[in-house]
Design a protein around this motif. Structure first.
Motif, mmCIF file in Angstrom:
data_model
loop_
_atom_site.group_PDB
_atom_site.id
_atom_site.type_symbol
_atom_site.label_atom_id
_atom_site.label_comp_id
_atom_site.label_asym_id
_atom_site.label_seq_id
_atom_site.Cartn_x
_atom_site.Cartn_y
_atom_site.Cartn_z
ATOM 1 N N THR A 147 -1.135 -34.178 -37.906
ATOM 2 C CA THR A 147 -2.810 -33.699 -38.576
ATOM 3 C C THR A 147 -3.855 -34.412 -39.512
ATOM 4 O OG1 THR A 147 -1.321 -31.581 -40.165
ATOM 5 C CG2 THR A 147 -3.443 -32.936 -40.839
ATOM 6 N N THR A 201 7.937 -28.885 -30.217
ATOM 7 C CA THR A 201 7.174 -28.958 -30.257
ATOM 8 C C THR A 201 6.674 -30.185 -31.745
ATOM 9 O OG1 THR A 201 6.018 -27.481 -32.130
ATOM 10 C CG2 THR A 201 5.215 -26.781 -30.127
ATOM 11 N N ARG A 202 5.211 -31.101 -31.574
ATOM 12 C CA ARG A 202 5.701 -31.581 -32.993
ATOM 13 C C ARG A 202 4.320 -31.486 -33.360
ATOM 14 N NH1 ARG A 202 10.568 -32.714 -33.650
ATOM 15 N NH2 ARG A 202 10.982 -34.477 -32.973
ATOM 16 N N SER A 203 4.111 -32.163 -34.415
ATOM 17 C CA SER A 203 2.393 -31.656 -35.238
ATOM 18 C C SER A 203 1.816 -32.989 -35.665
ATOM 19 C CB SER A 203 2.754 -30.702 -36.130
ATOM 20 O OG SER A 203 2.834 -29.104 -35.082
ATOM 21 N N ARG A 217 3.505 -30.473 -27.189
ATOM 22 C CA ARG A 217 4.648 -30.702 -26.122
ATOM 23 C C ARG A 217 4.774 -31.002 -25.703
ATOM 24 N NH1 ARG A 217 3.791 -23.896 -23.957
ATOM 25 N NH2 ARG A 217 1.822 -24.529 -22.703
ATOM 26 N N THR A 230 -1.096 -27.226 -27.964
ATOM 27 C CA THR A 230 -0.625 -25.807 -27.927
ATOM 28 C C THR A 230 -1.220 -25.142 -28.895
ATOM 29 O OG1 THR A 230 1.564 -26.210 -28.958
ATOM 30 C CG2 THR A 230 1.051 -26.233 -26.807
ATOM 31 N N GLU A 231 -1.608 -25.545 -30.097
ATOM 32 C CA GLU A 231 -2.545 -24.898 -31.243
ATOM 33 C C GLU A 231 -3.317 -25.722 -31.924
ATOM 34 O OE1 GLU A 231 -0.959 -21.877 -34.487
ATOM 35 O OE2 GLU A 231 0.344 -22.794 -33.848
ATOM 36 N N ARG A 232 -4.415 -25.312 -32.442
ATOM 37 C CA ARG A 232 -5.696 -26.439 -33.465
ATOM 38 C C ARG A 232 -5.585 -25.281 -34.921
ATOM 39 N NH1 ARG A 232 -10.539 -29.628 -32.781
ATOM 40 N NH2 ARG A 232 -11.498 -28.838 -34.238
ATOM 41 N N ARG A 288 -0.927 -28.670 -33.055
ATOM 42 C CA ARG A 288 0.504 -29.018 -33.038
ATOM 43 C C ARG A 288 0.817 -29.301 -30.271
ATOM 44 N NH1 ARG A 288 1.683 -24.204 -34.760
ATOM 45 N NH2 ARG A 288 2.557 -25.429 -36.670
ATOM 46 N N THR A 328 -4.717 -29.728 -37.983
ATOM 47 C CA THR A 328 -3.460 -30.288 -37.479
ATOM 48 C C THR A 328 -3.187 -29.718 -35.745
ATOM 49 O OG1 THR A 328 -2.422 -29.458 -39.424
ATOM 50 C CG2 THR A 328 -1.348 -29.434 -37.727
ATOM 51 N N GLU A 356 13.188 -27.098 -32.089
ATOM 52 C CA GLU A 356 11.933 -27.159 -32.283
ATOM 53 C C GLU A 356 11.676 -27.881 -31.100
ATOM 54 O OE1 GLU A 356 9.408 -26.583 -34.211
ATOM 55 O OE2 GLU A 356 10.582 -25.292 -35.459
ATOM 56 N N GLY A 393 5.172 -30.908 -40.151
ATOM 57 C CA GLY A 393 5.601 -29.753 -39.388
ATOM 58 C C GLY A 393 7.584 -30.194 -39.673
#
Length: 404
Positions: free
Chosen positions: A224, A220-222, A176, A161-163, A174, A172, A218, A212
């Protein structure tokens, strides 16, 4: 544990087997991979195989387990077994694979030791192997049951969902669950396995610490990920093939196969003074622990120590310091081999615990980073009187601590 007869045989032959265990494991892996190439392609880390570190770790664990059986027959080395079992569960190891390992490992033992492997010697070491294997299988079954997964089928699809580009060589991601199911239970300090299909069709697996927040709300998880440069053989070297694939090809919207969370280095619920020491990308499980302490309003003293090449190389540096300062009784100390900018002069070089004040009693220490760093910090802590039982560590990659 070991039968009395086998214990006598193992005690008598341990020096010879220990001296030859490196040759045995060097022969064992090629034999097994020749018969089961899918294990090297889709289960074992090809980078570790090329570097020889997996052989060292296996040799160290077998020797340590056998030594524990004969020197301390009244107790089982559960700490070592738990660490191995968590890694196996994150890979999806199954009970039948232990039979494959047994077949080729004992073929290698016979080939290396020859006539020294009498029927009595073979029976004794067979007992050692299955004591270790069955203990691991039992722990792994428990871990699978805790996550409600079928034995070995640990994989779930997760969407990126995110970089976030943390440093020049650290990203990192992110994530889901792509299947819409709830997040699996996780503890600060644990890791997940990521399975990536590579251009040659291999599905290689690597472990990355969860970073995270671990708060209940929450979604999501992250993870790295530090880019690992290819080894001596250049672009064809399998070292870093997964991290480079993640860095160069995975974008927002992509889906990754990820395991349930595993790992035995988890933050204990305690009010004792804490030392959270890391170096390099070893800061990732420490960040998760720090975040949990901040979220739960931890009141006890927490000393945060980190060593890195430079401030620019220190991944998640802002979060690292901010989380430490958020604690009511927290202090952060960063050392840089190449200080620059705001890095204080008295923190140049490598981590030196004598430069800071640590609680004299009841300290619990958590270490993560390169093996030389952890050994040095551990030695400093032991010299300060911290008991070995209060020093916990996480090794990225094969656990070579026992192989030293």
């Amino acid at each position: 544990m070991l039968s009395e007869k086998s214990a006598e045989t193992v005690r008598a032959t341990l020096p010879a087997v220990g001296a030859a265990i490196g040759d045995i494991t060097a022969l064992f892996y090629p034999k097994m991979f020749a018969a089961h190439p899918e294990l090297l392609r889709d289960l074992f880390n090809r980078g570790n195989q090329a570097a020889g570190t997996q052989r060292q770790a296996l040799a160290g664990s077998i020797a340590a387990f056998a030594t524990a059986l004969v020197e301390h027959p009244e107790q089982r080395p559960d700490a070592m077994l738990e660490r191995i079992a968590h890694k196996h569960a994150s890979l999806g190891v199954t009970a039948p694979q232990y039979h494959i390992v047994h077949e080729h490992l004992f073929a290698a033992i016979v080939e290396v030791l020859g006539d020294a492997v009498t029927e009595e010697v073979a029976a004794a070491w067979d007992e050692v192997y299955w004591l270790m294997a069955n203990a691991l299988i039992a722990i792994e079954n428990r871990l699978y049951a805790q996550h409600g997964v079928v034995h070995g089928d640990t994989w779930r699809p997760w969407e990126v969902t995110e970089r976030i580009q943390e440093t020049a060589d650290v990203v990192t991601f992110r994530l889901r669950p792509a299947d819409g199911k709830p997040l699996p239970a996780a503890k600060p300090g644990q890791y997940v396995s990521v399975r990536v299909e590579l251009p040659d069709g291999a599905r290689q697996i690597r472990q990355y610490s969860l970073t995270g927040s671990f708060a209940e709300n929450e979604t999501t998880r992250s993870i790295t990920v530090k880019r690992v440069l290819p080894g001596a053989d250049g672009p064809t070297d399998p070292a870093g093939e997964v991290s480079n694939r993640l860095h160069d090809h995975v974008q927002v919207g992509d889906v990754l196969d990820i395991s349930a969370p595993y790992g035995d280095l988890v933050l204990r619920d305690t009010d004792k003074p804490l030392l959270l020491a890391s170096a390099g990308i070893g800061c990732t499980p420490i960040l998760a622990m720090l975040g949990h302490l901040a979220e739960t309003d931890h009141r006890g003293p927490v000393t945060v120590v980190h060593g890195d090449r430079s401030p620019a190389d220190h991944a998640l540096r802002t979060d690292h310091r901010a989380l430490a300062e958020k604690l009511q009784n927290g202090a952060a100390h960063f050392w840089y081999e190449q200080p620059e900018g705001s890095a204080p002069v008295d923190r140049a070089g490598v981590v030196d615990l004598s430069a800071i004040e640590l609680p004299a009693t009841d300290l619990e220490a958590y270490l993560c980073g390169p093996l030389p760093f952890m050994r040095e910090v551990r030695a400093q802590l032991l010299a300060l009187g911290v008991p070995a039982s209060a020093i916990h560590y996480e090794v990225f990659g094969p656990d070579l601590w026992l192989a030293s």
